[in-house]
Write an enzyme that holds these catalytic residues in place. Structure first.
Site, PDB file in Angstrom:
ATOM      1  N   SER A  34     -19.806 -18.075  -9.585  1.00  0.00           N
ATOM      2  CA  SER A  34     -20.120 -19.235  -8.743  1.00  0.00           C
ATOM      3  C   SER A  34     -21.082 -20.178  -9.436  1.00  0.00           C
ATOM      4  CB  SER A  34     -20.666 -18.817  -7.382  1.00  0.00           C
ATOM      5  OG  SER A  34     -21.228 -17.568  -7.383  1.00  0.00           O
ATOM      6  N   ASN A  57     -20.288 -26.945  -3.828  1.00  0.00           N
ATOM      7  CA  ASN A  57     -21.748 -26.814  -3.955  1.00  0.00           C
ATOM      8  C   ASN A  57     -22.367 -28.021  -4.639  1.00  0.00           C
ATOM      9  OD1 ASN A  57     -22.146 -24.457  -2.579  1.00  0.00           O
ATOM     10  ND2 ASN A  57     -21.875 -23.153  -4.376  1.00  0.00           N
TER      11      ASN A  57
HETATM   12  N1  LIG Z   1     -20.831 -13.034  -2.745  1.00  0.00           N
HETATM   13  C1  LIG Z   1     -20.407 -14.283  -2.614  1.00  0.00           C
HETATM   14  O1  LIG Z   1     -20.552 -14.918  -1.559  1.00  0.00           O
HETATM   15  C2  LIG Z   1     -19.696 -14.941  -3.769  1.00  0.00           C
HETATM   16  C3  LIG Z   1     -18.867 -16.045  -3.524  1.00  0.00           C
HETATM   17  C4  LIG Z   1     -18.150 -16.612  -4.578  1.00  0.00           C
HETATM   18  C5  LIG Z   1     -18.288 -16.100  -5.858  1.00  0.00           C
HETATM   19  N2  LIG Z   1     -19.116 -15.032  -6.085  1.00  0.00           N
HETATM   20  C6  LIG Z   1     -19.189 -14.507  -7.459  1.00  0.00           C
HETATM   21  O2  LIG Z   1     -18.356 -13.357  -7.545  1.00  0.00           O
HETATM   22  C7  LIG Z   1     -18.887 -12.425  -8.492  1.00  0.00           C
HETATM   23  C8  LIG Z   1     -19.096 -11.096  -7.807  1.00  0.00           C
HETATM   24  O3  LIG Z   1     -19.996 -11.264  -6.728  1.00  0.00           O
HETATM   25  P1  LIG Z   1     -20.106 -10.181  -5.565  1.00  0.00           P
HETATM   26  O4  LIG Z   1     -20.892 -10.819  -4.483  1.00  0.00           O
HETATM   27  O5  LIG Z   1     -18.776  -9.619  -5.266  1.00  0.00           O
HETATM   28  O6  LIG Z   1     -21.010  -9.075  -6.290  1.00  0.00           O
HETATM   29  P2  LIG Z   1     -21.140  -7.525  -5.952  1.00  0.00           P
HETATM   30  O7  LIG Z   1     -22.462  -7.102  -6.480  1.00  0.00           O
HETATM   31  O8  LIG Z   1     -20.814  -7.270  -4.513  1.00  0.00           O
HETATM   32  O9  LIG Z   1     -19.973  -6.850  -6.826  1.00  0.00           O
HETATM   33  C9  LIG Z   1     -19.982  -6.768  -8.218  1.00  0.00           C
HETATM   34  C10 LIG Z   1     -19.159  -5.545  -8.600  1.00  0.00           C
HETATM   35  O10 LIG Z   1     -18.968  -5.533  -9.996  1.00  0.00           O
HETATM   36  C11 LIG Z   1     -18.984  -4.171 -10.409  1.00  0.00           C
HETATM   37  N3  LIG Z   1     -19.248  -4.097 -11.842  1.00  0.00           N
HETATM   38  C12 LIG Z   1     -20.424  -4.312 -12.487  1.00  0.00           C
HETATM   39  N4  LIG Z   1     -20.264  -4.111 -13.807  1.00  0.00           N
HETATM   40  C13 LIG Z   1     -18.956  -3.791 -13.999  1.00  0.00           C
HETATM   41  C14 LIG Z   1     -18.177  -3.482 -15.139  1.00  0.00           C
HETATM   42  N5  LIG Z   1     -18.717  -3.453 -16.364  1.00  0.00           N
HETATM   43  N6  LIG Z   1     -16.872  -3.204 -14.959  1.00  0.00           N
HETATM   44  C15 LIG Z   1     -16.308  -3.199 -13.734  1.00  0.00           C
HETATM   45  N7  LIG Z   1     -17.011  -3.478 -12.613  1.00  0.00           N
HETATM   46  C16 LIG Z   1     -18.307  -3.767 -12.744  1.00  0.00           C
HETATM   47  C17 LIG Z   1     -20.081  -3.558  -9.564  1.00  0.00           C
HETATM   48  O11 LIG Z   1     -19.973  -2.142  -9.519  1.00  0.00           O
HETATM   49  C18 LIG Z   1     -19.828  -4.222  -8.222  1.00  0.00           C
HETATM   50  O12 LIG Z   1     -18.953  -3.465  -7.423  1.00  0.00           O
HETATM   51  C19 LIG Z   1     -20.150 -13.066  -9.039  1.00  0.00           C
HETATM   52  O13 LIG Z   1     -19.850 -13.738 -10.220  1.00  0.00           O
HETATM   53  C20 LIG Z   1     -20.548 -14.054  -7.932  1.00  0.00           C
HETATM   54  O14 LIG Z   1     -21.297 -15.136  -8.419  1.00  0.00           O
HETATM   55  C21 LIG Z   1     -19.813 -14.437  -5.073  1.00  0.00           C
END
Ligand SMILES: NC(=O)c1ccc[n+]([C@@H]2O[C@H](COP(=O)([O-])OP(=O)(O)OC[C@H]3O[C@@H](n4cnc5c(N)ncnc54)[C@H](O)[C@@H]3O)[C@@H](O)[C@H]2O)c1
Length: 417
Positions: free
Chosen positions: A142, A213
């Site tokens: 994001s 955003n």
């Molecule tokens: N949460 C939101 O509202 C939102 C919205 C849009 C975009 N994003 C983006 O999406 C991405 C993920 O965010 P999220 O909120 O789902 O985070 P999160 O922390 O819920 O999930 C991240 C996942 O990645 C896994 N992970 C970490 N290292 C890894 C690896 N080497 N191999 C495989 N899996 C691995 C973790 O175990 C975890 O389950 C980020 O880049 C974030 O900026 C988040």
């Protein structure tokens, strides 16, 4: 952008039929990282009938990710949104792995690991070597630069941003981010794929905040700055912007999103752009330092704990300029909207779709038509003269629209282009 335009117009997307549901030759998807977003993204593709492999870095994380999807599909079943057979079919399309090299058979890889540039670059370097050359590699970042992530690969033309909104299975909007390298046919293929999965994609360039955003956060930052400077009371400010057609006022919205989140996004945007309009107001920093995060902490610009009433953060100023607020904030916002079009960063209808679907705000180009380019230019010139802030200088496109023989006709033409 011509062909992409035809593909991406909402009316065209609406016309995607079952027979067109070929998913643009994308039938195998891999999703890396099964947290909040990744698990939702797996569900989106599996529900549309694609085979999806969900990848985590160890068994425990994999089980957690699997649990998120099971819970979500069980909830959909309980609410009669899907039948038991559909739920089983959906789950039947998913396989699970802790081995990153299992991306090898994917036509599309979506990375959704934690927001960490080094980690994402490391993953892209790897999957670039592990996948066949037709595969498209997407990141759900994001706030990070898609270009910097793509630069870790040997084939940056196949790297794009795919910014799903939370919760991914529910939110229709997806921002597709193209870098200077991205191959247009791949952007097009992904747009078609998303449309066939029931999503509404919009396309933009790779700058902090993408479309939604990049427009929403500076608007909220500006509202907070006006409050901090004693322009109006919190109620006057919120009421003024609700009257413009927004579902809620900017201070109420900041409290809802979380003032810490607004501060973090302002900081990363300011870091990239050094644009003073992206800088957080001193009050926002103070509120975050004091723990006034908004709804989630019980107090922000307003109180959310029953019975609590701390009153306003800024004592009512002796003189206010609240009657000018809507005019100022709207002109500033529309100037930024036109800057996106002027620089070919995003198209008018994509911006309209982004702001209406992503924020439930009025379509910016409807607002511009309603107020009229001449009046918006007058307000923006006044703001520029008063603040002497280069970032407030009216963009060329606003001047051109206002100075056209028939500004409304020129605006209609711009929207149709
Ligand atoms: N949460 C939101 O509202 C939102 C919205 C849009 C975009 N994003 C983006 O999406 C991405 C993920 O965010 P999220 O909120 O789902 O985070 P999160 O922390 O819920 O999930 C991240 C996942 O990645 C896994 N992970 C970490 N290292 C890894 C690896 N080497 N191999 C495989 N899996 C691995 C973790 O175990 C975890 O389950 C980020 O880049 C974030 O900026 C988040």
């Amino acid at each position: 952008m011509g062909t992409l335009h035809d593909v991406l117009l909402p009316r065209t997307l609406g016309a995607v039929t079952a027979t067109q549901k070929t998913h643009q030759n994308i039938s195998n998807v891999a999703v890396i990282g099964l947290g909040t977003m990744g698990a939702g993204i797996v569900e989106v593709f599996a529900r549309a009938g694609l085979d999806v492999i969900g990848i985590e870095y160890n068994d425990q994380a994999l089980e957690r990710g699997r649990g998120i999807i099971t819970k979500s599909t069980d909830r959909a079943l309980a609410k009669n949104k899907i039948t038991e057979a559909e739920r089983d079919a959906l789950l039947g399309h998913i396989t699970w792995s802790t081995d990153r090299s299992d991306v090898s058979g994917a036509d599309l890889v979506v990375e959704a690991v934690n927001e960490n540039l080094d980690l994402k670059r490391e993953i892209f370097r790897d999957i670039d070597a592990m996948t066949s050359e037709h595969a498209i590699l997407a990141t759900n970042t994001s706030s990070l630069s898609v270009t910097q992530i793509a630069a870790a690969t040997q084939n940056p033309e196949r790297v794009i941003g795919l910014h799903f909104f939370n919760p991914a299975p529910v939110q229709k909007l997806v921002e597709i981010i193209r870098t200077v390298h991205t191959d247009a046919s791949r952007t097009e293929a992904v747009a078609h794929l998303l449309a066939s999965c029931g999503k509404t994609p919009i396309v933009c360039g790779d700058r902090a905040g993408f479309v939604v955003n990049a427009l929403l956060i500076p608007y909220l930052a500006s509202a907070i700055r006006h409050y901090d400077e004693g322009f109006a009371t919190r109620e006057q400010l919120d009421e003024a912007m609700v009257e413009v057609g927004n579902p809620m006022g900017p201070l109420t919205l900041s409290d809802l999103i979380g003032n810490d989140v607004i501060l973090a996004v302002c900081e990363y945007m300011y870091d990239e752009t050094k644009n003073p309009l992206h800088a957080p107001a001193p009050l926002l920093r103070q509120m975050c330092a004091a723990g006034l995060m908004g709804r989630k902490s019980g107090r922000g610009f307003y109180d959310y704990v029953e019975g609590a009433d701390h009153g306003p953060l800024i004592a009512e100023p002796p003189v206010t300029r609240h009657d000018e607020l809507a005019g100022r904030l709207t002109a500033e916002y529309l100037n930024e909207v036109l800057r996106m079009v002027q620089t070919n960063y995003a198209r008018p209808d994509d911006i309209d779709t982004g702001m209406s679907l992503g924020c439930r705000m009025p379509k910016p180009f409807d607002l511009l038509a309603e107020i009229g380019p001449v009046e918006v230019l007058r307000r923006q010139e006044k703001l520029y003269a008063e603040t002497a802030q280069p970032a407030h200088r009216p963009v060329l496109l606003l001047e051109q629209l206002a100075q056209a023989d028939d500004p409304q006709a020129a605006l209609t033409e711009l929207r149709a282009r």
